[in-house]
Design an enzyme around this catalytic site. Sequence first.
Site, PDB file in Angstrom:
ATOM      1  N   HIS A   1       0.808  -1.221   0.000  1.00  0.00           N
ATOM      2  CA  HIS A   1       0.000   0.000   0.000  1.00  0.00           C
ATOM      3  C   HIS A   1       0.843   1.275   0.000  1.00  0.00           C
ATOM      4  CE1 HIS A   1      -3.365  -2.613   0.521  1.00  0.00           C
ATOM      5  NE2 HIS A   1      -3.099  -2.914   1.782  1.00  0.00           N
TER       6      HIS A   1
HETATM    7 ZN   LIG Z   1      -3.809  -7.280   3.423  1.00  0.00          ZN
END
Ligand SMILES: [Zn+2]
Length: 292
Positions: free
Chosen positions: A114
């Site tokens: 992320h």
């Molecule tokens: Zn995850």
Amino acid sequence: MKVVFSPRYEVTLPGHVWPTSKYRLIAERLGLNSLTRTDPPLASWDDLALVHTSEYLAKLRDNTMTPNDIATLELPWRPEFADAFRLMVGGTCAAATAALDDGRAVHLGGGLHHAFAAHGEGFCPLNDVAVAIRVLQRDRGINRAAVVDLDVHHGNGTAMIFERDPSVFTFSMHQQHNYPFFKPRSDLDIGLEDGTGDARYLAALAGALPGVMDSEPGLVVYLAGADPFERDRLGGLKLTKAGLRERDRLVIAAARAAGVPLVTVLAGGYAEDVRDTVDIHVATIEVMRASA
Ligand SMILES: [Zn+2]
């Protein structure tokens, strides 16, 4: 097969859903010690700059993260985390290098998918997978790489970093209605419905892997997230441990059959009972070891 790990990955996160104890617990279950594990080096700031912007790296280096940066990261940030995560990036770089040398390697850490070039989010300050690919492209002359991201969450940072780069094929198979809300396009995205279960999951994966290998990567990076598990607190795909093991077998067999170096990193895992997360990751490493 080299297994890269550092006890320094276990940072204290009071009240947080991420059990950073899982790295030590996996190492203990594998019987790893300081002689049988490979210790990672700190990723250099120059290596990190292959992916991340100088403005963002300066915030980590100088401890000038803003409250907004920290809120997006969703971690109780402390200045010493910068080096802990640099170490984890160094671990993926070391394991990827070992995979080129030995055919396969495991990083008992990593999968921080992320993290974007200019900011961190969702527990991921730095994108270890992207940095490792860039380091090997620079230092080891690999041309193409493929990312097989089977964490339950979409690999948004990785997708965005390589969005306009045809040398890196990004594949994410994830729960569609889950974090992150904004999902930049990977080269191949499969967004699965809630409660998909083993059979449909494995069928979708088996259908996708030939297309990934057709991209002719010189390295496959496999994010073997444990969070598609049926009792994960942050996932809703309802896979069993047996299903996850078969998932691992499919990915590992595809890379090994094609003769492509394979590095596996752990990514997420938030089961109600941390022992379930440890079981799933240990099984992944057992499948890796059996794939000689
Ligand atoms: Zn995850």
